[in-house]
Design an enzyme around this catalytic site. Structure first.
Site, mmCIF file in Angstrom:
data_model
loop_
_atom_site.group_PDB
_atom_site.id
_atom_site.type_symbol
_atom_site.label_atom_id
_atom_site.label_comp_id
_atom_site.label_asym_id
_atom_site.label_seq_id
_atom_site.Cartn_x
_atom_site.Cartn_y
_atom_site.Cartn_z
ATOM 1 N N ARG A 290 0.924 8.802 37.582
ATOM 2 C CA ARG A 290 -0.192 8.495 36.679
ATOM 3 C C ARG A 290 -1.517 9.063 37.180
ATOM 4 N NH1 ARG A 290 0.977 2.289 34.579
ATOM 5 N NH2 ARG A 290 2.050 2.926 32.679
ATOM 6 N N LYS B 225 16.785 -5.616 25.486
ATOM 7 C CA LYS B 225 16.653 -6.463 24.294
ATOM 8 C C LYS B 225 16.480 -5.691 22.994
ATOM 9 C CE LYS B 225 14.536 -10.413 26.575
ATOM 10 N NZ LYS B 225 13.233 -11.081 26.739
ATOM 11 N N GLY C 21 8.343 4.318 31.054
ATOM 12 C CA GLY C 21 9.030 3.195 31.670
ATOM 13 C C GLY C 21 10.270 3.563 32.462
ATOM 14 N N GLY D 119 4.769 0.144 27.636
ATOM 15 C CA GLY D 119 4.483 -0.608 26.421
ATOM 16 C C GLY D 119 3.714 0.212 25.395
HETATM 17 C C1 3PG Z 1 1.335 -0.507 32.195
HETATM 18 O O1 3PG Z 1 1.608 -0.326 33.373
HETATM 19 O O2 3PG Z 1 2.188 -0.780 31.337
HETATM 20 C C2 3PG Z 1 -0.080 -0.345 31.760
HETATM 21 O O3 3PG Z 1 -0.888 0.037 32.820
HETATM 22 C C3 3PG Z 1 -0.572 -1.609 31.109
HETATM 23 O O4 3PG Z 1 -0.514 -2.679 32.008
HETATM 24 P P1 3PG Z 1 -0.389 -4.153 31.425
HETATM 25 O O5 3PG Z 1 0.977 -4.256 30.799
HETATM 26 O O6 3PG Z 1 -0.570 -5.081 32.597
HETATM 27 O O7 3PG Z 1 -1.470 -4.324 30.386
HETATM 28 MG MG MG Z 2 3.187 -3.184 30.830
#
Ligand code: 3PG
Ligand code: MG
Length: 428
Positions: free
Chosen positions: A51, A217, A385, A408
């Site tokens: 990142r 899920k 992810g 997310g």
């Molecule tokens: C992540 O790692 O998914 C983003 O940096 C957002 O973090 P958060 O889910 O704690 O808001």
């Molecule tokens: Mg997250």
């Protein structure tokens, strides 16, 4: 200028960092430096700097053009407390290494000290502010806090795609404040790339367009499934969520992870696939194992499960004492064949419990198939992810077209939800 799809709105045009005149300006830039850390000899060490690396193009552009670059980010979820293990200080050191220039660090993100430090910055200087989530007001998106953040900004840039689904002060509120003062708010180059690949490319994909979805899920992915059933030629399902589909089809799922209340949702997806003539592939075999509780406790105080007697199961029913943990060899074959025909591939979510070698083959095989198809000319897009983690583990990360830095955020964007961090940026 950047074309991006936002919610159900048609193509919208947002400013990008390339549209700005930044020379001598204080550019407050939100980045997603929420990187994994590990304690080593009493120090926090970054275990994956992707990142940070991905923001370098935007940073180099701003530095070259003589901006004063003030970076803000969050790390972890400190919930308004100064949690030392979640300090961004190690990130400043890493960033300095990567850029090859000094990066100053301020141990706060608002206040007089920050304003003084910024006051003596020269064009081309870089400063990283401390974790914005040390303040409750950040996640609450309090206007007064956004005002404080904006004190050091002439212009605002958002390169934090991974946090763009959050309407927080540093991702949303501050942009509103800067814009109200007449300052421009623009997307960074990483943000632009993310929106291009997860947005535009998938709106009119080269066909066949094959989507591989995994993870635990159905409820996490159902909106993405629903949306992609309108775009894809084939959907390949893996991971524990396959068992919710199997349960809905009347099979026994043993001790597999299922959402027994999501049967209707699964059935509706199957019906939609049929109506739209989208190929909907579910696993036909799997690797199962018997869970045994051990004396060891995990972080949450629950007994650690040991998976015993891993074996291939070619029956659509799972034995009562076992759970499914990976797709089986016949499924691997079918999924590999489908992926090899694709011209566009989207992959989100592992096929099984890939952190355990015994249940990693399905995920690794999909990773290899995606890399192979890419070599043969397909565009492959990896939706952040765990699938990114799996690709990197298989050393195939550099053999796909695009890997998202968002978890997310990439899911929400694929659902075509509006991302508050993008919506707040200035229109062209
Ligand atoms: C992540 O790692 O998914 C983003 O940096 C957002 O973090 P958060 O889910 O704690 O808001
Ligand atoms: Mg997250």
């Amino acid at each position: 200028m950047m074309a991006a799809l936002l919610g159900d709105q048609p193509i919208m045009l947002k400013l990008t960092v390339k549209d700005l005149n930044v020379r001598g300006q204080r550019v407050l830039m939100r980045v997603d430096y929420n990187v994994p850390l590990e304690e080593r000899d009493g120090q926090m060490a970054i275990t994956d700097a992707t990142r940070i690396v991905e923001t370098l193009p935007t940073l180099k552009l701003l530095i070259e053009q003589g901006a004063k670059v003030i970076l803000m980010a969050h790390l972890g979820r400190p919930k308004g407390k100064r949690e030392p293990s979640m300090s961004l200080r190690p990130v400043a050191a890493k960033l300095a290494d990567l850029l090859g220039i000094p990066v100053a660090f301020a141990d706060d993100c608002v206040g007089e000290k920050v304003e003084k430090t910024v006051g003596v910055m020269k064009p081309g200087d870089v400063l990283l502010l401390e974790n914005v989530r040390y303040y409750d007001a950040e996640e609450a998106n309090e206007p007064a806090f956004a005002e404080k953040l904006a004190k050091v900004a002439d212009l605002y840039v958002n390169d934090a795609f991974g946090a763009a689904h959050r309407a927080h002060a540093s991702t949303e509120g501050v942009a509103r404040v800067v814009a109200k003062r007449g300052g421009q708010c623009a997307a960074g180059l990483l943000m632009e790339r993310e929106l291009k690949f997860l947005g535009e490319e998938l709106e009119s994909p080269a066909r066949p367009f094959v989507v591989i979805l995994g993870g635990a899920k159905v409820s996490d992915k159902i909106q993405v499934i629903d949306r992609l059933l309108e775009k894809a030629d084939a959907l390949l399902i893996g991971g524990a969520m396959a068992y919710t589909f199997r349960l809905a089809q009347g099979y026994r799922t043993g001790k597999s992870l299922v959402e027994s209340d999501k049967g209707d949702v699964a059935k509706a997806a199957l019906a939609k696939a049929k109506a739209r003539k989208v190929e909907f592939l579910l696993p036909t075999d799997d690797v199962i194992a018997t869970p045994v509780k051990t004396e060891k406790m995990d972080k949450k105080g629950k007994p650690v499960i040991e998976w015993q007697n891993p074996r291939v199961n070619a029956d659509l029913n799972c034995p009562d004492d076992a759970a499914g943990l990976d797709i089986g060899p016949a499924t691997v074959k079918a999924y590999t064949a489908a992926v090899s025909k694709a011209k566009t591939i989207l992959w989100n979510g592992p096929m099984g419990l890939f952190e355990d070698k015994r249940f990693a083959e399905g995920t690794n095989a999909v990773a290899r198939a995606v890399a192979d198809a890419t070599q043969h000319g397909a565009t492959s897009i990896i939706g952040g992810g765990d699938s990114v983690k799996a690709l990197n583990r298989a050393k195939l990360g550099n053999q796909v077209t695009f890997m998202s830095t968002g978890g997310g955020a990439s899911l929400e964007f694929l659902e075509r939800k509006e991302l508050p961090g993008v919506a707040a940026l200035s229109d062209k």
